[in-house]
Design an enzyme around this catalytic site. Structure first.
Site, mmCIF file in Angstrom:
data_model
loop_
_atom_site.group_PDB
_atom_site.id
_atom_site.type_symbol
_atom_site.label_atom_id
_atom_site.label_comp_id
_atom_site.label_asym_id
_atom_site.label_seq_id
_atom_site.Cartn_x
_atom_site.Cartn_y
_atom_site.Cartn_z
ATOM 1 N N CYS A 142 55.997 36.852 56.862
ATOM 2 C CA CYS A 142 55.605 36.982 55.457
ATOM 3 C C CYS A 142 56.489 38.016 54.742
ATOM 4 C CB CYS A 142 54.120 37.304 55.343
ATOM 5 S SG CYS A 142 53.438 36.956 53.693
ATOM 6 N N HIS A 156 50.954 33.661 58.944
ATOM 7 C CA HIS A 156 50.227 34.675 59.712
ATOM 8 C C HIS A 156 49.470 33.997 60.853
ATOM 9 C CE1 HIS A 156 50.962 37.979 56.934
ATOM 10 N NE2 HIS A 156 50.646 37.184 55.933
#
Length: 488
Positions: A328, A432
């Site tokens: 991310c 994630h």
């Protein structure tokens, strides 16, 4: 409602355990936290964002996580400001003073969510935030006694004996409450006890005589629970694991606005991995793999990383054959440029990334929130991936033509995610939880250099931990006395 004398007293864990105890008894139970401040979040099935702890508590309750379980989520973006998420969606960014003025509006969202949950479930187990005794936060409180008073909710007070001063914490907290708030506290739970309980008994007797309130039980210190941590990376997680049989050393730099560090829970539990978090001023030690984590303020954390002298160490790590993964915000750092023209995460402007992957990222006004599934793009065997996306960045560039993952969208189409360098040393993804599935964990560890890598079933470990936690609460708490208000 479970409130605590301090942060990290064990509120989240106790609520999770109570949810499983009640679910076992056949009750329809839901967790609820009016206001949560955390950079660890989860994505609900309908594309909303809630605190990670409430998602875990929902699992303990055997129900699907929902945005009503955490109607107000504050994600700090600086020491004085935060992104305000209401009912799962980012609404605005406010500093502390402005948010204090906004609290009456936030309370409306809290009460609406609580009402919906009470209509849908037999029991709602509420978690407070921090301590109810913060005098400066009493005005317009929506997280602790301000909420409990509004909905007429009984309160159990939890204190952590492991840090010391447990009796002062409990008596002092009661002393800081108003008469009506004090009367609302039905009793105490003492958490994380080690030693001979008979030596503690005189203190328990004194506490009950002093306050006129019962101690519902003393919970032992439970080692080895695989439960999602909500906030900061605690000391036990940051310290050297010292696993004697570990074959792969993994380093994670701890950034000021690190988010979703639960991405590393599978590695923390893996017997073949020595996972270490390094903090400010610490050198980057020799390692096989360095992972750049997610961040709520990517450009500021990139500046911090460079100010600590970690960039030359990372370049040296790659020069000697090491591997790097960016997740991310970490993915955005690996590209050529990060643009924030509207100042979504701080002052407007652009920052140069490391340039190891050929793409640029622009922060957009709308956050991407979705659960995802798919597979590793370049694995020697099928490696399923399951996780979630939480990001405002949109990345573009030729480097994305060599993806790290293939994801399956709800409409049945396949889309690429992330990137992998031509030399195979650098991998980036927006997903994630990329290590959570056993086959994905195995595939990524093999890529990082661990021959004979094995996967680890984090979901099974988490479920076993919830069961163990519930067993402990059932055997150490007077649940009949504690749940008495539910029968009125």
């Amino acid at each position: 409602m479970v409130q605590g004398t301090t942060s990290d007293a064990g509120k989240s864990t106790v609520v999770a355990g109570l949810c499983r105890v009640l679910a076992r008894a056949g009750m329809r139970v839901a967790p609820f936290k009016p206001q949560n401040m955390a950079l660890n979040s989860a994505v609900t099935a309908d594309g909303g964002e809630i605190g990670r702890a409430q998602a875990l508590q929902a699992q303990a309750a055997r129900v699907e996580p929902h945005t009503d379980m955490n109607p107000v989520l504050l994600k700090p973006s600086s020491d004085t400001g935060a992104q305000i998420i209401i009912h799962g969606k980012a609404r605005l960014d406010l500093d502390a003073r402005a948010y204090h003025a906004y609290k009456p509006e936030a309370m409306k969202a809290v009460l609406a969510s609580h009402e919906r949950l009470t209509q849908a479930y037999d029991v709602v187990v509420v978690e407070g935030a921090g301590s109810p005794a913060e005098i400066n936060l009493r005005d317009r409180d929506i997280a602790n006694m301000g909420f409990a008073e509004r909905v007429d909710c009984p309160v159990v007070l939890v204190a952590d004996i492991d840090r010391g001063g447990v009796f002062a914490h409990l008596v002092g907290t009661l002393d800081c409450l108003s008469d009506s708030e004090r009367a609302r506290v039905t009793g105490f739970i003492i958490n994380r006890f080690r030693g001979d309980i008979s030596l503690l008994q005189p203190g328990l007797d004194w506490l009950e005589a002093r306050t006129g309130k019962p101690v519902f039980g003393v919970l032992p210190y439970l080692h080895g629970l695989h439960l999602d941590a909500e906030d900061a990376i605690v000391g036990a997680q940051s310290a050297k694991r010292g696993t004697p049989d570990a074959l792969l050393r993994v380093i994670v730099p701890v950034l000021p606005r690190i988010s979703n560090h639960t991405d590393f829970d599978a590695l923390r539990a893996h017997p073949q991995v020595d996972l270490r978090f390094i903090g400010p001023g610490m050198p980057v030690p020799p390692a096989d793999l360095v992972i750049l984590p997610g961040s709520k303020s990517v450009r500021a954390d990139l500046d911090f990383l460079r100010a600590n002298g970690w960039e030359p160490a990372l370049r040296r790590h790659l020069r000697y054959g090491g591997k790097v993964i960016g997740i991310c915000g970490g993915m955005q750092m690996l590209g050529r440029q990060i643009h924030d023209p509207a100042g979504h995460e701080g002052p407007a402007g652009s920052s140069a990334g490391f340039g190891w992957l050929d793409y640029e990222t622009t922060l957009a006004p709308h956050k991407q929130l979705r659960r995802v599934s798919g597979r590793l793009a370049d694995a020697d065997r099928e490696a399923a991936v399951s996780g979630y996306e939480i990001h405002m960045g949109v990345s573009t560039g030729s480097g994305l033509e060599r993806p790290a993952l293939w994801l399956d969208d709800e409409n049945g189409t396949r889309r690429a995610d992330g990137a992998c360098s031509e030399d195979g040393q650098v991998l980036a993804t927006y997903v994630h939880g990329v290590f959570d599935e056993p086959t994905a964990c195995e595939g990524l560890l093999r890529w990082a250099g661990l021959d004979g890598a094995q996967g680890i079933d984090l979901a099974a470990l988490r479920e076993a931990s919830i069961e163990r936690l519930a067993d402990t609460l059932a055997s150490h708490l007077d649940l009949g006395a504690m749940f008495a208000p539910l029968r009125r």
